[in-house]
Every structure is written in C-alpha cells, then in structure tokens.
Design an enzyme around this catalytic site. Sequence first.
Site, PDB file in Angstrom:
ATOM      1  N   ASP A 133       2.895  -3.813   8.372  1.00 26.37           N
ATOM      2  CA  ASP A 133       1.634  -3.119   8.118  1.00 26.37           C
ATOM      3  C   ASP A 133       0.534  -4.133   8.407  1.00 26.37           C
ATOM      4  O   ASP A 133       0.258  -5.017   7.589  1.00 26.37           O
ATOM      5  CB  ASP A 133       1.610  -2.644   6.661  1.00 26.37           C
ATOM      6  CG  ASP A 133       0.263  -2.050   6.281  1.00 26.37           C
ATOM      7  OD1 ASP A 133      -0.667  -2.080   7.100  1.00 26.37           O
ATOM      8  OD2 ASP A 133       0.149  -1.561   5.139  1.00 26.37           O
ATOM      9  N   GLN A 172      -4.685  -4.849   7.580  1.00 29.86           N
ATOM     10  CA  GLN A 172      -5.710  -5.778   7.083  1.00 29.86           C
ATOM     11  C   GLN A 172      -5.674  -7.113   7.823  1.00 29.86           C
ATOM     12  O   GLN A 172      -6.388  -8.035   7.444  1.00 29.86           O
ATOM     13  CB  GLN A 172      -5.503  -6.038   5.568  1.00 29.86           C
ATOM     14  CG  GLN A 172      -5.656  -4.814   4.695  1.00 29.86           C
ATOM     15  CD  GLN A 172      -7.111  -4.341   4.563  1.00 29.86           C
ATOM     16  OE1 GLN A 172      -8.049  -4.985   5.047  1.00 29.86           O
ATOM     17  NE2 GLN A 172      -7.296  -3.200   3.928  1.00 29.86           N
ATOM     18  N   HIS A 222       0.876  -1.174   0.000  1.00 35.69           N
ATOM     19  CA  HIS A 222       0.000   0.000   0.000  1.00 35.69           C
ATOM     20  C   HIS A 222       0.916   1.227   0.000  1.00 35.69           C
ATOM     21  O   HIS A 222       2.006   1.191   0.570  1.00 35.69           O
ATOM     22  CB  HIS A 222      -0.830  -0.046   1.283  1.00 35.69           C
ATOM     23  CG  HIS A 222      -1.926   0.961   1.381  1.00 35.69           C
ATOM     24  ND1 HIS A 222      -1.684   2.272   1.694  1.00 35.69           N
ATOM     25  CD2 HIS A 222      -3.268   0.847   1.235  1.00 35.69           C
ATOM     26  CE1 HIS A 222      -2.833   2.932   1.733  1.00 35.69           C
ATOM     27  NE2 HIS A 222      -3.815   2.091   1.458  1.00 35.69           N
ATOM     28  N   CYS A 243      -4.688   2.402  -3.632  1.00 33.05           N
ATOM     29  CA  CYS A 243      -3.429   2.917  -3.083  1.00 33.05           C
ATOM     30  C   CYS A 243      -2.282   1.929  -3.274  1.00 33.05           C
ATOM     31  O   CYS A 243      -1.416   1.788  -2.412  1.00 33.05           O
ATOM     32  CB  CYS A 243      -3.558   3.269  -1.603  1.00 33.05           C
ATOM     33  SG  CYS A 243      -4.779   4.534  -1.284  1.00 33.05           S
ATOM     34  N   LYS A 255     -10.870   0.244  10.560  1.00 34.32           N
ATOM     35  CA  LYS A 255     -11.032  -0.996   9.804  1.00 34.32           C
ATOM     36  C   LYS A 255     -11.469  -2.136  10.712  1.00 34.32           C
ATOM     37  O   LYS A 255     -11.608  -3.277  10.267  1.00 34.32           O
ATOM     38  CB  LYS A 255      -9.722  -1.368   9.107  1.00 34.32           C
ATOM     39  CG  LYS A 255      -9.357  -0.460   7.946  1.00 34.32           C
ATOM     40  CD  LYS A 255      -8.177  -1.016   7.190  1.00 34.32           C
ATOM     41  CE  LYS A 255      -7.478   0.029   6.357  1.00 34.32           C
ATOM     42  NZ  LYS A 255      -8.192   0.384   5.131  1.00 34.32           N
TER      43      LYS A 255
HETATM   44  N1  PMP Z   1      -2.063  -0.476   4.613  1.00 39.98           N
HETATM   45  C1  PMP Z   1      -3.016  -1.258   4.108  1.00 39.98           C
HETATM   46  C2  PMP Z   1      -2.681  -2.657   3.687  1.00 39.98           C
HETATM   47  C3  PMP Z   1      -4.317  -0.755   3.981  1.00 39.98           C
HETATM   48  O1  PMP Z   1      -5.278  -1.531   3.470  1.00 39.98           O
HETATM   49  C4  PMP Z   1      -4.590   0.572   4.397  1.00 39.98           C
HETATM   50  C5  PMP Z   1      -5.972   1.159   4.258  1.00 39.98           C
HETATM   51  N2  PMP Z   1      -6.483   1.081   2.951  1.00 39.98           N
HETATM   52  C6  PMP Z   1      -3.553   1.336   4.933  1.00 39.98           C
HETATM   53  C7  PMP Z   1      -2.300   0.772   5.029  1.00 39.98           C
HETATM   54  C8  PMP Z   1      -3.752   2.719   5.413  1.00 39.98           C
HETATM   55  O2  PMP Z   1      -4.665   2.735   6.459  1.00 39.98           O
HETATM   56  P1  PMP Z   1      -5.219   4.132   7.000  1.00 39.98           P
HETATM   57  O3  PMP Z   1      -5.893   4.759   5.804  1.00 39.98           O
HETATM   58  O4  PMP Z   1      -6.192   3.764   8.043  1.00 39.98           O
HETATM   59  O5  PMP Z   1      -4.086   4.911   7.466  1.00 39.98           O
END
Ligand code: PMP
Length: 417
Positions: free
Chosen positions: A206, A209, A129, A372, A232
């Site tokens: 990270d 998920q 991401h 992203c 999430k």
């Molecule tokens: N890493 C991953 C794998 C994600 O899915 C996300 C959220 N789409 C993020 C980071 C970023 O999370 P946040 O928008 O809550 O900062």
Amino acid sequence: PAASPLVDIRAGFPLLSAHPERVYLDSAATSQRPQAVIDAETAFIRDSYAAVHRGSSIATGDATTAFEAARETVATFVGAAPAEIVWTENATDALNVVALGMSDASLGLGGDRFALEAGDEILITEAEHHANLIPWQRLVARTGATLRWVPVDEHGEWSIDDLAAAVGSRTRVVAFAHVSNVTGSIAPVADVAAIARRAGALTVLDACQSVPHQSIDFHALGVDFAAFSSHKMLGPTGIGALWGRTELLDELPPARTGGSTITTVTMEKTEFLPAPQRFEAGTQPVSQAVGFAAAADFLTELGHDAILEHEERMTELLVDAVVSTPGVTLVGPRPGRRRASLASFIVDGVHAHDVGQFLDDRGITVRTGHHCAQPLHRRLGVAATARASAYVYTTADDVEQLRLALAEVRAFFGADR
Ligand code: PMP
C-alpha cells in the site's frame, strides 16, 4: 535555518492562494491541486476528449494517445513500464483488484498461482488502513484461508523480526503499508519483500502515503503489487493505480469484467486481453488520467530532493509543535526517528473531535477520527486521534499557527485544571 526550496509554490495552488488565512494540514487525506494540473485536465476536456480504445476516428486516436501517454508518465514516475500500470478508481480499488482476482482464481477462473485453499495464509500488520485489511478479510472468508497479522507496540509500530517470524511455508501474500497514515512510520519495504520472496509469498504494497512524497522504484524495492492514489499527489479524484509485475498482471483474473477487456467473446466464454486492458472494464477515466500525469510531471519538476528536504523540515516543525505543547502526546515513532510528514496526536482530557473543531474555528484543517485504522487505534488505547499532515505547499507559518492553537486547546476545554 536555510529557506526551503519550495517556499514560493503556493501561488500556483488556486484554493490556497484564494484563502491565505486558512491553514491546510490535511494532505495525508487528500491534497490540493495546482493550476497546472487543473489546466492540463481542462485543456484535454476542451480540445481532445473522446472515448479511448474504441473505433478509429481521429478524435478517438488523439484521446487514446493522450490516455496512453498519461499511463507512461505515471509509470515512469514509479520506475515502471506502461503495461504495469492499471488505472483503478483509487488505491482502495487497486487493493480490491488484487484480492478479488485471487478470490476468482480460487474459484478456478484462471491464474492458478493466485488460487488459495484452506490453510493458506495472508499476512498483514495491525497498523493497516482498512483498505488493506477488509479486502483480505473477505478473501479469506471466501477461500477458507487464514488472515494473520504482525502486532504493533504501544507506539503503533511493528517489527521486522516479528514479521519474519510470522512468515511461513503457508504464507501466500504479505500485504503492508509503506508509510502508515496514522503514525507516519516507514516500513523497511525491501527487507519485507526479500523475506516474502524466500517463502514464495507475493508482496502487496500500500504505497498511498509514500508515492506522493518520495522517489520510488517498485522493481528495485522487490514487491509484486503496489497501490496508490492520484488525489494524494496533487492529481484528480476518481483515479488511482495498481502497479504489478507484467507476468503477474497477465495471469491475475480480472475481478470486474465487461467491455474493453477482451479479445474474443462467444455466448459461452471470453478471452481477455493482456494487462493493463484486461482490468479496465467499461469507459475509462480518461481526463482523470491526463490530470494524474500532469500531477506526476508537476512533482517531477519540483524535484524529489527538494520535496524531501522541504518535507523533512516541515516534519521537524510539526513534531516540535506537538511535543513542545504540555498535555499533548505524539503518536508513532519517537522524536528523532525517521517519520513521514505527518503527526498524529492525543490531547489529554479533550476528545480528538473537539480538538478538530477548536482548530477548525481557527481556520486550521486537520483530520480527526480513527483514520480508517480502528485496530491500530484500539492498540493505542484511544478511539480517535488528531492528525496534522504537510505537503509541498505547507509553510513554516502553517505549522506555527498550529503550535499557537495547540497551546490554547486544553485551557479552552478546561482540561488544564
Ligand atoms: N492506504 C492508506 C495508507 C491511506 O492513507 C489511504 C487514504 N487515506 C488509503 C489506503 C486509501 O486511499 P483511497 O481513499 O485513495 O483509496
């Protein structure tokens, strides 16, 4: 098949129960909130709200107790001690706290073990991401270190062998996602952590998920830092967490400075508090922390086994809905291999955004775009995918609605001719 252990929980989610006709398959982006979480946050705001860690009033004492109890609850949820949990804005912010701290260390602002120099390497994967890519790009730009990455294959997966081969004596950080938000692929975290540790590199996970979906113990996994978000996992927006080993957090320079982070300040210099306070500059997200803890409690009460069983069932249905539809291609691990409860897909001859619009017109919310993760999509050879993701409140009927709509999408756009 046997009934899911979680079939009756939808009534506890006001937005879902107010709109039974809607199908929400976008929990990997953000989850819906149960009344229990809304109530916990509201009750705190109504009955106990005040500034925390400031002054000695009764109100401050009550609010501080609730704020720190919330930290303990979230810490316990990931097998950690309270001092190992730093409140951040979200997971993105948590990853930035680590990268920016290393940047400050490289400027000689303390925490020598985090200081980078030219020739040092940060290793990530091509599946990350942007939240776990751009902060590292910035860090290497500031320090003269090098960013390297493990490539992904045509399924969007990277291999542990390639990762092991890429780790060397100059590797200082290995940063990677536990679960890909695009492919649903699950990383062998403990194996990566062991490889990194042997090379003397830090691991940054990270866990955005994974924490919402499974029982996690960061100590047992062997990583050094981990990031996750409240929104999430049924909790409020505006708060996330950075987990780190205490001895590392206590040494990492705080990227953001100001009130609440210090022991003594003179006009020339500042002594910082130990973690977590050294990272929590300014007025803290107090009611959000209370809501975050209520969400962790809610998930604990559902039970990790029940959540896993439910999500595995939903995953099977999601994958089947995608792979059984002619002209629709599933992205990520091949059917039969373990994956998280999401399915990204490509519809032949129809742009993902048109797919999203078509589904939306039928009341089905999915996410479309690059999620992203542009480098990963580039490798998959597409600009965008559509992603359906399931969580604790998803039902078999939700997925059936998706299946029925997917069966029509190519004909609607004339792509079946
Ligand atoms: N890493 C991953 C794998 C994600 O899915 C996300 C959220 N789409 C993020 C980071 C970023 O999370 P946040 O928008 O809550 O900062």
